[in-house]
Design a protein around this motif. Structure first.
Motif, short mmCIF file in Angstrom:
data_model
loop_
_atom_site.label_atom_id
_atom_site.label_comp_id
_atom_site.label_asym_id
_atom_site.label_seq_id
_atom_site.Cartn_x
_atom_site.Cartn_y
_atom_site.Cartn_z
N ALA A 36 0.92 -1.25 -0.03
CA ALA A 36 -0.01 -0.01 0.04
C ALA A 36 1.06 1.31 -0.03
N GLY A 37 2.14 1.18 0.79
CA GLY A 37 2.81 2.33 0.69
C GLY A 37 3.45 2.61 -0.69
N ALA A 38 4.04 1.48 -1.05
CA ALA A 38 4.71 1.62 -2.49
C ALA A 38 3.56 2.20 -3.55
N ALA A 39 2.20 1.88 -3.39
CA ALA A 39 1.36 2.37 -4.35
C ALA A 39 1.22 3.66 -4.07
N VAL A 40 1.39 4.44 -3.03
CA VAL A 40 1.06 5.68 -2.77
C VAL A 40 2.34 6.38 -3.55
N LEU A 41 3.32 5.88 -2.88
CA LEU A 41 4.79 6.42 -3.68
C LEU A 41 4.72 6.32 -4.90
N TYR A 42 4.42 5.43 -5.72
CA TYR A 42 4.30 5.26 -7.19
C TYR A 42 3.41 6.29 -7.83
N ALA A 43 2.22 6.40 -7.08
CA ALA A 43 1.24 7.48 -7.42
C ALA A 43 1.77 8.93 -7.33
N ALA A 44 2.66 9.09 -6.31
CA ALA A 44 3.08 10.36 -5.96
C ALA A 44 4.14 10.79 -7.28
N LEU A 45 5.04 9.84 -7.63
CA LEU A 45 6.12 10.05 -8.57
C LEU A 45 5.47 10.17 -10.05
N THR A 46 4.21 9.42 -10.40
CA THR A 46 3.61 9.67 -11.40
C THR A 46 3.16 10.97 -11.76
N ALA A 47 2.50 11.50 -10.44
CA ALA A 47 1.56 12.68 -10.69
C ALA A 47 2.86 13.79 -10.99
N ALA A 48 3.96 13.66 -10.28
CA ALA A 48 5.04 14.65 -10.24
C ALA A 48 5.39 14.80 -11.62
N TRP A 49 5.45 14.00 -12.55
CA TRP A 49 5.70 14.04 -14.04
C TRP A 49 5.21 15.44 -14.68
N ARG A 50 6.11 16.37 -15.13
CA ARG A 50 5.49 17.47 -15.89
C ARG A 50 5.29 17.17 -17.33
N PRO A 51 4.15 17.22 -17.68
CA PRO A 51 3.83 17.34 -19.37
C PRO A 51 4.20 18.35 -19.76
N ARG A 52 4.84 18.21 -21.22
CA ARG A 52 5.33 19.43 -21.93
C ARG A 52 4.47 19.91 -22.72
N LEU A 53 3.80 21.17 -22.45
CA LEU A 53 2.67 21.72 -23.05
C LEU A 53 3.08 23.28 -23.45
N THR A 54 2.76 23.40 -24.57
CA THR A 54 2.86 24.95 -25.09
C THR A 54 1.11 25.66 -25.24
N VAL A 55 0.98 26.66 -24.49
CA VAL A 55 -0.33 27.25 -24.62
C VAL A 55 -0.50 28.60 -25.48
N ALA A 56 -1.33 28.70 -26.36
CA ALA A 56 -1.31 29.95 -27.18
C ALA A 56 -2.70 30.13 -27.04
N ARG A 57 -2.98 31.75 -27.06
CA ARG A 57 -4.43 32.34 -26.82
C ARG A 57 -4.53 33.45 -28.00
N HIS A 58 -5.69 33.58 -28.38
CA HIS A 58 -6.18 34.59 -29.21
C HIS A 58 -7.53 34.99 -28.94
N ALA A 59 -7.81 36.44 -28.50
CA ALA A 59 -8.88 37.07 -28.15
C ALA A 59 -9.52 37.79 -29.36
N ASP A 60 -10.65 37.55 -29.77
CA ASP A 60 -11.25 38.07 -30.81
C ASP A 60 -12.63 38.91 -30.43
#
Length: 392
Positions: A36-60
């Protein structure tokens, strides 16, 4: 990082199982607790991964009058090498959130969302940043991160067309005030003759040299300067309906209408607020007296009520000393009628002083403080009654 209710329960179970297993020498319970402790640790490591995303906006568009349509287009691109699994995203738009589909977004691909920006109220609507929540497959840990910057959409007050603005105020030594709508005799430049020009303005020497009629352009050295003073004290607008001060909204519409009409006729105009304007979040610096570099309509969009009830005295003192113009237009609410004496004291510095009072239950007494007073229920009525006092 936030642990979900399921994660908290599993973490508590892991601690209990490990404690009981070690205390009473049950290897099975110890193994379950460790798992159970390993599952929580694995979940924390998985969630900590930062996806590489770029965001662009245009107001009209990014600037719109109250009630007119405006939209925001949001484009999110996955610039990483991994598929963006288990991602939930939502974009902030004013007081609401807009869901953005990012689940299983492939590398190098993008997704686009277009939604309407609320413009039913004057103000500055902040849009963004994008909030992306990363969850582990078991749903034990969730981590939210902002992406991209916030983009403002400026909702200006409604503009009501005015019949006219002051045609000119030329002060002479004998005290007369003359209208000079087309400029005084001060020479500025030459241009080609067009049908309708007065022949007495033709510059014959230049016309003979170039072979066509040339007309003198004069500038108006006595062109009037308008000063629009908007009362933004909360005490001047005591009535609220649903948390909205409609009389102040009407005053903002009147200010926007006068400023716009002046700009359209190339008259210099200065917009002032009674209470000091705070440093706006979306400004680029500048003079506080000029709204920190914002244009007048942007300043009116960001204008808010202030609790400084004594600000009018300091503002009128400054107006008396600086003499910023020839015509003063003071816009206030029912609570500001008791302070018209301070405005009336400016008549020595400003030949024309007009007061607009919005939302009053009864008319303002005629000739209050010797001023021209327009009582109006809203900005549209102010514009309709403006024609009667446009030649001051």
């Amino acid at each position: 990082m936030g642990i979900t209710a399921r994660g908290v329960g599993l973490l508590v179970a892991a601690v209990v199982l490990l404690g009981v297993g070690f205390r009473f020498a049950y290897p099975e319970l110890t193994l379950l607790g460790a798992a159970a402790g390993a599952a929580v640790l694995y979940a924390a490591l998985t969630a900590a991964w930062r996806p590489r995303l770029t965001v662009a906006r245009h107001a009209d568009p990014d600037r719109v009058a109250r009630g007119e349509p405006a939209s925001m287009t949001l484009t999110v691109r996955n610039t990483g090498r991994l598929r963006s699994a288990n991602l939930l995203a939502e974009d902030r738009c004013g007081d609401r959130t807009v869901p953005v589909p990012l689940l299983r977004l492939r590398p190098g691909r993008d997704t686009e969302v277009r939604y309407d920006v609320p413009t039913h109220r004057r103000g500055v609507v902040p849009v963004g940043p994008l909030r992306v929540t990363r969850r582990d497959p078991l749903g034990l840990v969730a981590l939210a991160r902002p992406y991209g910057a916030s983009t403002p959409v400026w909702v200006h007050p409604r503009i009501h067309p005015l019949a006219a603005v002051p045609t000119g105020a030329g002060r002479s030594l004998d005290g007369r005030v003359d209208g000079v709508p087309h400029g005084s005799i001060t020479f500025d430049s030459l241009r080609e003759y067009v049908v309708g020009d007065e022949l007495r303005r033709v510059h014959w020497r230049t016309s003979a040299r170039v072979g066509e009629l040339m007309v003198r352009e004069n500038v108006d050295t006595s062109l009037p300067r308008l000063v629009v003073l908007l009362d933004n004290r909360a005490a001047a607008y005591p009535k609220r309906v649903g948390g909205v001060v409609e009389s102040f909204e009407s005053a903002c519409e009147a200010a926007a209408s006068v400023v716009t009409a002046a700009h359209r006729t190339d008259l210099p105009v200065t917009l002032l607020l009674v209470a000091p304007e705070p440093t706006a979040e979306h400004t680029d610096g500048g003079d506080p007296a000029d709204g920190y570099g914002l244009g007048p309509l942007d300043r009116l969009a960001a204008a808010d009520l202030s609790g400084d009830a004594d600000a009018l005295r300091a503002t009128t003192t400054r107006l008396r000393q600086d003499r910023l113009g020839d015509t003063l237009i003071f816009l206030t609410g029912p609570g500001g009628r008791g302070d018209l004496g301070h405005v009336g004291a400016l008549r020595g510095a400003y030949p024309s002083v007009v007061v607009g009072v919005f939302g009053a239950a009864e008319p303002t007494p005629a000739g209050a403080a010797g001023l021209i007073v327009i009582d109006a229920a809203d900005g549209a009525q102010f514009a309709a009654e403006w024609d009667g006092v446009r030649r001051w």
